[in-house]
Design a protein around this motif. Structure first.
Motif, PDB file in Angstrom:
ATOM      1  N   ALA A   1      16.657  24.359  34.257  1.00  0.00           N
ATOM      2  CA  ALA A   1      17.491  25.326  33.535  1.00  0.00           C
ATOM      3  C   ALA A   1      18.525  24.610  32.683  1.00  0.00           C
ATOM      4  O   ALA A   1      18.779  24.995  31.533  1.00  0.00           O
ATOM      5  CB  ALA A   1      18.179  26.270  34.519  1.00  0.00           C
ATOM      6  N   PHE A   2      19.133  23.559  33.235  1.00  0.00           N
ATOM      7  CA  PHE A   2      20.101  22.799  32.443  1.00  0.00           C
ATOM      8  C   PHE A   2      19.414  22.102  31.274  1.00  0.00           C
ATOM      9  O   PHE A   2      19.937  22.084  30.153  1.00  0.00           O
ATOM     10  CB  PHE A   2      20.812  21.747  33.291  1.00  0.00           C
ATOM     11  N   LEU A   3      18.242  21.513  31.540  1.00  0.00           N
ATOM     12  CA  LEU A   3      17.528  20.818  30.471  1.00  0.00           C
ATOM     13  C   LEU A   3      17.215  21.769  29.321  1.00  0.00           C
ATOM     14  O   LEU A   3      17.338  21.411  28.150  1.00  0.00           O
ATOM     15  CB  LEU A   3      16.233  20.202  31.009  1.00  0.00           C
ATOM     16  N   LYS A   4      16.832  22.993  29.665  1.00  0.00           N
ATOM     17  CA  LYS A   4      16.519  23.976  28.624  1.00  0.00           C
ATOM     18  C   LYS A   4      17.772  24.317  27.825  1.00  0.00           C
ATOM     19  O   LYS A   4      17.761  24.310  26.580  1.00  0.00           O
ATOM     20  CB  LYS A   4      15.952  25.246  29.259  1.00  0.00           C
ATOM     21  N   LYS A   5      18.869  24.595  28.520  1.00  0.00           N
ATOM     22  CA  LYS A   5      20.112  24.945  27.847  1.00  0.00           C
ATOM     23  C   LYS A   5      20.594  23.795  26.976  1.00  0.00           C
ATOM     24  O   LYS A   5      20.994  23.984  25.819  1.00  0.00           O
ATOM     25  CB  LYS A   5      21.172  25.304  28.884  1.00  0.00           C
ATOM     26  N   SER A   6      20.540  22.597  27.518  1.00  0.00           N
ATOM     27  CA  SER A   6      20.983  21.419  26.775  1.00  0.00           C
ATOM     28  C   SER A   6      20.092  21.165  25.574  1.00  0.00           C
ATOM     29  O   SER A   6      20.570  20.858  24.480  1.00  0.00           O
ATOM     30  CB  SER A   6      20.980  20.202  27.704  1.00  0.00           C
ATOM     31  N   MET A   7      18.786  21.306  25.788  1.00  0.00           N
ATOM     32  CA  MET A   7      17.821  21.021  24.735  1.00  0.00           C
ATOM     33  C   MET A   7      18.006  21.958  23.542  1.00  0.00           C
ATOM     34  O   MET A   7      18.044  21.516  22.390  1.00  0.00           O
ATOM     35  CB  MET A   7      16.414  21.176  25.311  1.00  0.00           C
ATOM     36  N   MET A   8      18.149  23.230  23.799  1.00  0.00           N
ATOM     37  CA  MET A   8      18.291  24.187  22.701  1.00  0.00           C
ATOM     38  C   MET A   8      19.621  23.982  21.974  1.00  0.00           C
ATOM     39  O   MET A   8      19.687  24.068  20.743  1.00  0.00           O
ATOM     40  CB  MET A   8      18.197  25.620  23.237  1.00  0.00           C
ATOM     41  N   GLY A   9      20.679  23.676  22.733  1.00  0.00           N
ATOM     42  CA  GLY A   9      21.959  23.414  22.097  1.00  0.00           C
ATOM     43  C   GLY A   9      21.930  22.145  21.263  1.00  0.00           C
ATOM     44  O   GLY A   9      22.448  22.107  20.140  1.00  0.00           O
ATOM     45  N   ASP A  10      21.292  21.097  21.803  1.00  0.00           N
ATOM     46  CA  ASP A  10      21.215  19.822  21.087  1.00  0.00           C
ATOM     47  C   ASP A  10      20.387  19.948  19.812  1.00  0.00           C
ATOM     48  O   ASP A  10      20.718  19.353  18.779  1.00  0.00           O
ATOM     49  CB  ASP A  10      20.607  18.747  21.994  1.00  0.00           C
ATOM     50  N   MET A  11      19.288  20.708  19.873  1.00  0.00           N
ATOM     51  CA  MET A  11      18.442  20.865  18.684  1.00  0.00           C
ATOM     52  C   MET A  11      19.240  21.446  17.528  1.00  0.00           C
ATOM     53  O   MET A  11      19.191  20.941  16.404  1.00  0.00           O
ATOM     54  CB  MET A  11      17.241  21.766  19.004  1.00  0.00           C
ATOM     55  N   GLN A  12      19.959  22.501  17.795  1.00  0.00           N
ATOM     56  CA  GLN A  12      20.764  23.130  16.734  1.00  0.00           C
ATOM     57  C   GLN A  12      21.847  22.175  16.241  1.00  0.00           C
ATOM     58  O   GLN A  12      22.090  22.053  15.039  1.00  0.00           O
ATOM     59  CB  GLN A  12      21.393  24.413  17.273  1.00  0.00           C
ATOM     60  N   LYS A  13      22.480  21.492  17.185  1.00  0.00           N
ATOM     61  CA  LYS A  13      23.560  20.571  16.828  1.00  0.00           C
ATOM     62  C   LYS A  13      23.050  19.418  15.975  1.00  0.00           C
ATOM     63  O   LYS A  13      23.650  19.075  14.942  1.00  0.00           O
ATOM     64  CB  LYS A  13      24.209  20.039  18.116  1.00  0.00           C
ATOM     65  N   PHE A  14      21.911  18.839  16.380  1.00  0.00           N
ATOM     66  CA  PHE A  14      21.381  17.695  15.648  1.00  0.00           C
ATOM     67  C   PHE A  14      20.932  18.086  14.247  1.00  0.00           C
ATOM     68  O   PHE A  14      21.132  17.339  13.289  1.00  0.00           O
ATOM     69  CB  PHE A  14      20.214  17.066  16.407  1.00  0.00           C
ATOM     70  N   VAL A  15      20.301  19.240  14.112  1.00  0.00           N
ATOM     71  CA  VAL A  15      19.843  19.687  12.796  1.00  0.00           C
ATOM     72  C   VAL A  15      21.036  19.866  11.855  1.00  0.00           C
ATOM     73  O   VAL A  15      21.011  19.408  10.705  1.00  0.00           O
ATOM     74  CB  VAL A  15      19.038  20.998  12.914  1.00  0.00           C
ATOM     75  N   LEU A  16      22.079  20.509  12.333  1.00  0.00           N
ATOM     76  CA  LEU A  16      23.270  20.716  11.493  1.00  0.00           C
ATOM     77  C   LEU A  16      23.938  19.388  11.137  1.00  0.00           C
ATOM     78  O   LEU A  16      24.344  19.170   9.984  1.00  0.00           O
ATOM     79  CB  LEU A  16      24.265  21.616  12.225  1.00  0.00           C
ATOM     80  N   MET A  17      24.026  18.494  12.118  1.00  0.00           N
ATOM     81  CA  MET A  17      24.684  17.215  11.878  1.00  0.00           C
ATOM     82  C   MET A  17      23.913  16.359  10.888  1.00  0.00           C
ATOM     83  O   MET A  17      24.493  15.732   9.992  1.00  0.00           O
ATOM     84  CB  MET A  17      24.867  16.463  13.207  1.00  0.00           C
ATOM     85  N   ILE A  18      22.588  16.328  11.030  1.00  0.00           N
ATOM     86  CA  ILE A  18      21.806  15.482  10.119  1.00  0.00           C
ATOM     87  C   ILE A  18      21.767  16.095   8.727  1.00  0.00           C
ATOM     88  O   ILE A  18      21.737  15.366   7.725  1.00  0.00           O
ATOM     89  CB  ILE A  18      20.382  15.240  10.674  1.00  0.00           C
ATOM     90  N   LEU A  19      21.778  17.431   8.639  1.00  0.00           N
ATOM     91  CA  LEU A  19      21.849  18.070   7.322  1.00  0.00           C
ATOM     92  C   LEU A  19      23.151  17.698   6.615  1.00  0.00           C
ATOM     93  O   LEU A  19      23.157  17.358   5.425  1.00  0.00           O
ATOM     94  CB  LEU A  19      21.735  19.584   7.464  1.00  0.00           C
ATOM     95  N   LEU A  20      24.240  17.753   7.372  1.00  0.00           N
ATOM     96  CA  LEU A  20      25.547  17.421   6.791  1.00  0.00           C
ATOM     97  C   LEU A  20      25.609  15.951   6.389  1.00  0.00           C
ATOM     98  O   LEU A  20      26.030  15.613   5.274  1.00  0.00           O
ATOM     99  CB  LEU A  20      26.650  17.741   7.803  1.00  0.00           C
ATOM    100  N   ALA A  21      25.168  15.060   7.293  1.00  0.00           N
ATOM    101  CA  ALA A  21      25.217  13.621   7.007  1.00  0.00           C
ATOM    102  C   ALA A  21      24.324  13.276   5.821  1.00  0.00           C
ATOM    103  O   ALA A  21      24.707  12.491   4.934  1.00  0.00           O
ATOM    104  CB  ALA A  21      24.788  12.832   8.241  1.00  0.00           C
ATOM    105  N   THR A  22      23.134  13.871   5.781  1.00  0.00           N
ATOM    106  CA  THR A  22      22.206  13.595   4.684  1.00  0.00           C
ATOM    107  C   THR A  22      22.754  14.122   3.362  1.00  0.00           C
ATOM    108  O   THR A  22      22.613  13.467   2.313  1.00  0.00           O
ATOM    109  CB  THR A  22      20.829  14.231   4.974  1.00  0.00           C
TER     110      THR A  22
END
Length: 837
Positions: free
Chosen positions: A262-283
């Motif tokens: 359950a934690f892995l799922k919650k963490s995974m979905m949160g990280d996916m959104q976070k990483f996409v936004l961060m890499i979009l901004l950095a790029t």
């Protein structure tokens, strides 16, 4: 091959012309297709389960699914209670209140067990009484002490429900085996026929039981197991209820593999959104600094973003869930896809500024670099596709959809991006013909070119020696697969699991299914003695790496019954002397109304379940435990055992449960990663040979590609980083992506050399023309993977760090080692014009 390359470049020139004439047509068609694919995104699911690491067709997964169909779910939520004394009246009252609230409010709950409803088997004369330990609630502390005596003297409760010292107890929640959600996501009701069938299931009518088992088996084939969504809902409600009871003298922990997933799922979905936004901004920032144009920022991000959406939509359409390892897919595709766009835009803007002709600039760009971009995308896709044969399901999924995503990104880069450039308003910038762009960067790249040529032998020798040393160090690398350690060290679930492992001697299990193949075969006393010997020996296992906290089977229940029927005398906590007596005593237990035997045997009394409780440790350490267990099973049930020969000839044993799944995942990862590396190496080498029209250049190009892989291996050994499911991916990912720079370097070097330039001039021209794009793509990749340092999962931190460093080493290999190799293979006086093809 040279003719083929020229033909491809000519076709790309024509493609550029077609796109320039009908840009709106291409844009509309692509957006319609993307919209159609994206409509599947709401259907995408998530799977962080342990069994999800293996393909549904794998032998281990099939055995585990069969086990769940027979005995239910072995993954349980554990609520642990640490207090001064479990048997204080006020403590018992609080435990009961917590137990009752969990029983009433937790969804998808099949069974709940604790000290409150623990089984208490007693004999009164010729009668067998089976009731809850606390059916009669103690009103005084003296009565509570009597309960303590009964509980502490019951071997079936020790390290299962209650710790040895009586200060630690657990409430165990078992979920439904099957999902209660319909395809649309709503709940489905249980029919009266299902309830009736469940009530009629018993041990006293073997023929009906056999028929019922067959019918149920056919039904189970079509019933989905409980989903990640339901699992997460259970854990969420349990955590909310537990939080209300937490106090200084009543410390609660929530653990069990459902909590981890359950934690892995919650963490995974949160990280996916976070990483996409961060890499979009950095790029976006990097693109703005590089091109200083709105179109240079918006258009490549749009093209690559649509490629990501299309890839995820195809995953949903295919019914492939997002898993722990495929969570990196969106950010991976963004980082990789932008690199190709940078090469296109760098050449396009330069040509457009010179001529002011969009159509001509697009045709020139595609004919000049289109082939190299196609080859870089193909090599990246080929590298990632090498994961497809993997026995680890998320790795295979990552290989398939990353390869598909790279090819979609390629199509959008070569078609959609030029079309968007045609319709986007662009301002032509003046070009000073006497001064090249980016003077400072050009000077740096020229100095790098000169250094690589002046010190070619030293660079090559140092590189080869380093690779040889790294190969030697590779034998010392360690392996790891422990999803619990993916959680931060201070995470409550990780802490809870470690506490429970210490206090209750384990939190996860091996499940052994002994199938006699004979109806009522478990009544045979030789089989029961064998099961007793197995559990006794398992309970003695205690090594430096692992221990067995508890091994239980139907034998323990039979011994409990036998003791009760002999005036509750502890001396009779043993198996009856013959099979007929076993059958009679079991019948009395069934008639008492207890259904607890269903946890240990099937309805035909032909299959026995042995549950072996152990701590949650690294999966690679489980291999020796499983080997030890297999040897013990062979000794007690094999050809040389004392089991009745009539039963022994049909007897089979299946080892399943969470631990075998984790162990099989770790073994499959090692097997598959080796295969993936070999496949990736040979496919990429062949593609380089084809692109460069030269076996010599193609093979030489692989040397710089291998340098970053050896670099990562050396770092991992020197800093004692283990090779796990994520770090195993680094080599192939780097090999598949880093080759892009090698392709651009070798493709342009060969072109300039064939035009008559010497090696030194060809290297300088190559680095000054494509070097800045290589540097920018490396920066994008470096930042993209360094963002994983912000992950809430510990394993992604190391994966991101090592992969980012590998890309830096890959760029250094292209800037230094590749030119040095060219200087040695083709000295200044040489030329490729005379090379045999």
């Amino acid at each position: 091959m040279k003719k083929i390359n020229l033909w491809v470049e000519d076709k790309l020139d024509h493609l550029g012309g077609t796109i320039a004439r009908y840009p709106v047509y291409f844009i509309v068609v692509i957006f319609l297709v993307v919209g159609l694919i994206a409509s599947n995104l709401p259907k995408i699911t998530v799977d962080t389960s342990t069994e999800g690491f293996l393909h549904e067709t794998s032998a281990s997964r099939i055995a585990y699914d069969a086990f769940r169909n027979q005995f239910g779910r072995d993954e349980k939520i554990v609520v642990a209670i640490q207090t001064d004394d479990v048997f204080k009246l006020e403590t018992l009252a609080k435990i009961k209140q917590l137990h009752d609230e969990l029983a009433q409010k937790v969804p998808y709950l099949f069974d709940i067990s604790s000290i409150i409803n623990a089984r208490n088997t007693l004999g009164e004369g010729n009668n067998l009484l089976v009731d809850d330990l606390l059916k009669k609630w103690p009103l005084t502390q003296n009565e509570a002490e009597k309960i303590r005596h009964l509980a502490m003297s019951n071997p079936m409760l020790e390290n299962i429900i209650l710790s040895k010292d009586g200060r630690f107890t657990v409430i165990v929640l078992e979920s439904n085996t099957y999902s209660e959600l319909t395809e649309g996501g709503g709940e489905k009701t249980v029919s009266e026929e299902d309830v009736l069938a469940d009530e009629l299931s018993g041990f006293d009518d073997a023929s009906f039981g056999d028929l019922e088992a067959d019918v149920q088996k056919n039904e189970d084939k079509q019933r989905p197991f409980i989903t990640d969504k339901e699992n997460s809902e259970m854990v969420k409600v349990v955590s909310e209820i537990v939080a209300k009871y937490q106090s200084d003298d009543f410390t609660l922990y929530v653990a069990g593999s459902p909590s981890v997933t359950a934690f892995l799922k919650k963490s995974m979905m949160g990280d996916m959104q976070k990483f996409v936004l961060m890499i979009l901004l950095a790029t976006a920032v990097l693109l703005a600094l590089l091109f200083r144009r709105l179109s240079g920022v918006f258009l490549p991000l749009l093209a690559v973003g649509l490629a990501v959406i299309s890839t995820m939509g195809l995953m949903a359409l295919n019914g492939t869930p997002i898993k722990v390892m495929t969570q990196v897919l969106p950010s991976f595709l963004l980082a990789v896809g932008v690199g190709a766009s940078i090469h296109i835009l760098a050449i396009f803007y330069k040509k457009f500024d010179e001529t002011g002709d969009k159509a001509g600039a697009i045709r020139y760009t595609l004919s000049h670099s289109g082939l190299a971009i196609i080859m870089t995308s193909l090599t990246t896709a080929a590298g990632m596709a090498s994961f497809i044969p993997s026995d680890v399901a998320p790795v295979a999924d990552l290989g398939l959809f990353s390869a598909v995503g790279v090819m979609i990104s390629l199509m959008f880069t070569l078609i959609l991006l030029p079309a968007l450039l045609m319709v986007f308003s662009l301002k032509q910038r003046p070009v000073d013909s006497d001064q090249e762009h980016h003077d400072g960067l050009d000077k740096f790249l020229k100095s790098v070119a000169h250094f690589s040529q002046n010190h070619a032998k030293k660079i090559v020798v140092i590189s080869l020696v380093f690779m040889a040393v790294a190969m030697g160090l590779a034998s010392k690398i360690t392996y790891s697969h422990n999803p619990l350690l993916w959680l931060p060290a201070n995470h409550e679930t990780r802490i809870a699991t470690e506490v429970i492992d210490h206090e209750m001697r384990g939190s996860i299990s091996i499940e052994l299914i002994v199938d006699t193949g004979v109806e009522n075969g478990l009544y045979d006393i030789s089989v029961l003695h064998a099961l007793e010997n197995i559990t006794t020996e398992l309970n003695r296992i205690d090594t430096e790496d692992y221990f067995v906290g508890k091994a239980v089977s139907v034998v323990d229940v039979i011994k409990e019954i036998h003791k009760a029927l002999n005036q509750n005398n502890p001396e009779f906590y043993a198996l009856p002397t013959d099979s007929d007596l076993v059958s009679q005593e079991v019948l009395l237990f069934e008639n008492s109304g207890s259904e607890d035997l269903e946890d240990f045997v099937d309805t035909l009394f032909s299959k026995a379940r042995i549950t072996v409780k152990v701590p949650w440790i690294d999966a690679f350490k489980y291999h020796s435990l499983l080997t030890h267990t297999a040897e013990l099973l062979e000794k007690e049930l094999g050809e040389s055992s004392h089991v009745n020969p009539h039963i022994r000839e049909n007897l089979t044993v299946t080892t399943t449960g969470m631990i075998p799944l984790l162990a099989e995942t770790s073994a499959a990862a090692i097997r598959s990663s080796g295969v993936s590396y070999v496949i990736a190496f040979f496919i990429i080498a062949l593609m380089l040979i084809a692109l460069l029209s030269s076996v010599k250049l193609g093979l030489l190009s692989m040397i710089p590609n291998l340098l970053p892989i050896f670099f990562v291996l050396a770092i991992m050994v020197l800093f004692s980083f283990p090779l796990d499911l994520f770090t195993m991916l680094i080599g192939v990912i780097v090999l598949g992506i880093a080759v892009d720079d090698i392709v651009h370097f070798m493709h342009n070097f060969r072109r300039y050399h064939l035009q008559g330039m010497g090696t030194r001039d060809a290297v300088e021209k190559t680095l000054t023309s494509t070097g800045r794009a290589m540097m920018m793509t490396t920066v994008v990749l470096f930042i993209g993977f360094m963002l994983y340092l912000f992950s809430s999962m510990e394993n992604l931190f190391l994966f991101g760090l090592l992969t980012a460093l590998a890309f830096v080493m890959a760029l250094l290999a292209v800037f230094l080692l590749a030119p040095a190799l060219m200087a040695l293979v083709y000295p200044e006086q040489g030329s490729l014009k005379g090379e045999k093809k």
